[in-house]
Design an enzyme around this catalytic site. Structure first.
Site, PDB file in Angstrom:
ATOM      1  N   HIS A 208       0.801  -1.134  -0.098  1.00 35.72           N
ATOM      2  CA  HIS A 208      -0.064  -0.011   0.109  1.00 35.72           C
ATOM      3  C   HIS A 208       1.023   1.197  -0.106  1.00 35.72           C
ATOM      4  O   HIS A 208       1.382   1.730   0.943  1.00 35.72           O
ATOM      5  CB  HIS A 208      -0.967   0.142   1.161  1.00 35.72           C
TER       6      HIS A 208
ATOM      7  N   HIS B 178      -0.448  -6.912  -5.322  1.00 36.51           N
ATOM      8  CA  HIS B 178      -0.451  -7.928  -4.495  1.00 36.51           C
ATOM      9  C   HIS B 178       0.353  -9.157  -5.397  1.00 36.51           C
ATOM     10  O   HIS B 178      -0.051  -9.205  -6.581  1.00 36.51           O
ATOM     11  CB  HIS B 178      -1.849  -8.503  -4.248  1.00 36.51           C
TER      12      HIS B 178
ATOM     13  N   VAL C 246       2.841 -16.733  -4.558  1.00 38.23           N
ATOM     14  CA  VAL C 246       3.281 -17.945  -5.324  1.00 38.23           C
ATOM     15  C   VAL C 246       2.948 -18.872  -4.157  1.00 38.23           C
ATOM     16  O   VAL C 246       3.259 -18.676  -3.038  1.00 38.23           O
ATOM     17  CB  VAL C 246       4.721 -17.834  -5.831  1.00 38.23           C
TER      18      VAL C 246
ATOM     19  N   HIS D 285       1.121  -5.729 -17.851  1.00 37.80           N
ATOM     20  CA  HIS D 285       0.701  -7.043 -18.751  1.00 37.80           C
ATOM     21  C   HIS D 285       1.900  -7.639 -19.398  1.00 37.80           C
ATOM     22  O   HIS D 285       1.908  -8.772 -19.633  1.00 37.80           O
ATOM     23  CB  HIS D 285      -0.637  -6.581 -19.139  1.00 37.80           C
TER      24      HIS D 285
END
Lengths: 296, 296
Positions: free
Chosen positions: B93, B103, B106, B142
């Site tokens: 944050h 966030h 794994v 992305h």
């Protein structure tokens, strides 16, 4: 039955709003809303009032062809029935950390199926969530609740007081949400007239229980330390409502009006990793009472 | 298998903390903890850093005799097996509302039963939650994710990107949590070596995806308006994590360490009844991207 209860709940909302509005010196804003799948409600809110940072008092009546999962989890025999649910629900987040947060709810359910008797029940209660617990206030709170219950037998208060302690419990924190009050559900064993009367008395006693506490605490001076503690503890309120509260889950699952359901959320809350109050501090005293206690 | 994966996860935690710590100019504080029923972890946090209002990076390894309900809900055939679960989970944050919240997780699971083959799988991913979305940052995010996935076939990125959009979805708000990224679970079909390698690459690519965004946005000037909007939107983060997130529910159900699990909670969040951004405002632009979008 439904019309009678519904009309009481609407007038209860009016009466409570009037008292809280006078206390705060601020009018409630109202939104009327309609639920596409059936029903609707009136949501009323004071935002940033003189006493209340936020006070939400909602009436709703929703109905549908299938009981939602949250309502049948402990009553699987009602799965597949149609339902009507109505109630009044309120959550108050005061500015002053010396005034407790509170919640009240009264509700009525009917689950129906062709060729079978309708199944109906009442539920409700109220609970108090102080940041700085004052014994005299907590005793007044529980005494008011007990006075209503005692009219129905001396077993009633202990039963609903215990249920409240068990329901408003944060398992992952091993804390009760606050100092409790009353919680009841599935109430139908007294017959409709008496169950309804009991619920009316619970509804009417809420202001009697809460308003004197607000009046006693609203002028107590506080500073940033108390404010920070209040914001921190409000985080627990969020945790309870989003993780455990059946009413919240019921609302979200039935496609209820999100803004009305989440009016229970505090206007501001904080989390702090590994916070613990200093031993012996005023803040530490709260942690001593977050467990079932016989206050009377 | 478990030892190998565990040792990778611990070194991943080290590497990520080192990079974030350099970026912030603040050291992480560490708590080591032991779980009574089996296992433990190391929780690391920056509180009130220069860039990060809070950054939590946790490693944990927990085991027990019975798979918890949240992990068998969609795989009922594993009920009653013993389990080992380990992973790295982080939530950041930032102070500056122009830097997105993020966030990453794994994880590795093995479910065992006497006389049967162990069942194991990997899961993980990362997602980005901007307050003021910048297209160039979202594309970079992305693209980094896609570059990893493409090494395993061109179907991988679209599949895990879609899964992410579906998983991080707030049904009661009809919004995605943010602009997505990757989410995968139950991964074992490539065999252990390749699944592990993929998870390592995902883990390593997180800083590559996030750090440039922080560097680009950290000096953008903001005022109270942006701060208030950030706090409001952090409320949605709380709602997602407490109502929907399987990892959070898994942690709370398995008697995990509450303070570590809820390190995902924002340090400060607010709710406002019936808030909607002004049409055409910078804030309104966020609402246009809270849905599945093909960014590349």
């Amino acid at each position: 039955m439904l019309d009678q209860v519904k009309s009481f709940f609407m007038s209860l909302q009016d009466q409570i709003c009037e008292q809280l509005s006078t206390l705060d010196g601020t009018e409630f804003e109202q939104d009327q809303w309609i639920r596409e799948e059936g029903g609707g409600g009136r949501s009323r809110v004071i935002k940033n009032g003189n006493v209340f940072e936020q006070a939400g008092v909602n009436f709703s009546h929703v109905f549908g062809a299938n009981m939602p999962a949250s309502a049948t989890a402990h009553r699987p025999e009602l799965q597949g029935r149609s339902f009507n649910a109505c109630g009044v629900s309120l959550v108050i987040h005061p500015h002053n950390p010396y005034i407790p947060t509170t919640h009240m709810n009264v509700r009525f359910f009917i689950a129906e199926k062709e060729g079978a008797e309708p199944v109906w029940w009442f539920g409700g209660g109220y609970d108090l969530t102080p940041f700085y617990p004052f014994e005299q206030d907590i005793k007044h709170w529980h005494q008011t609740a007990k006075d209503v219950c005692d009219q129905y037998g001396e077993a009633v208060y202990p039963k609903y007081k215990k249920w409240c302690d068990e329901y408003f419990y944060l398992k992952h924190r091993d804390e009760t949400r606050g100092v409790g009050g009353l919680f009841y559900d599935d109430l139908n064993e007294l017959g409709f007239e008496q169950c309804f009367e009991f619920t009316q008395k619970i509804g009417h006693s809420f202001c009697e229980a809460y308003v004197p506490i607000v009046n006693r605490c609203k002028n107590l001076e506080f500073g940033d330390r108390q404010r920070q503690f209040q914001l921190y503890r409000r985080g627990r309120y969020v945790e309870f409502n989003l993780v455990f509260d059946r009413g919240t889950l019921f609302g979200l699952q039935t496609g209820g009006r999100t803004e009305s359901i989440l009016m229970s959320m505090p206007p501001l809350a904080r989390w702090e990793y590994q916070y613990t109050p200093e031993a012996g501090s005023e803040e530490a005293k709260l942690y001593d009472v977050l467990q079932p206690i016989d206050w009377l």
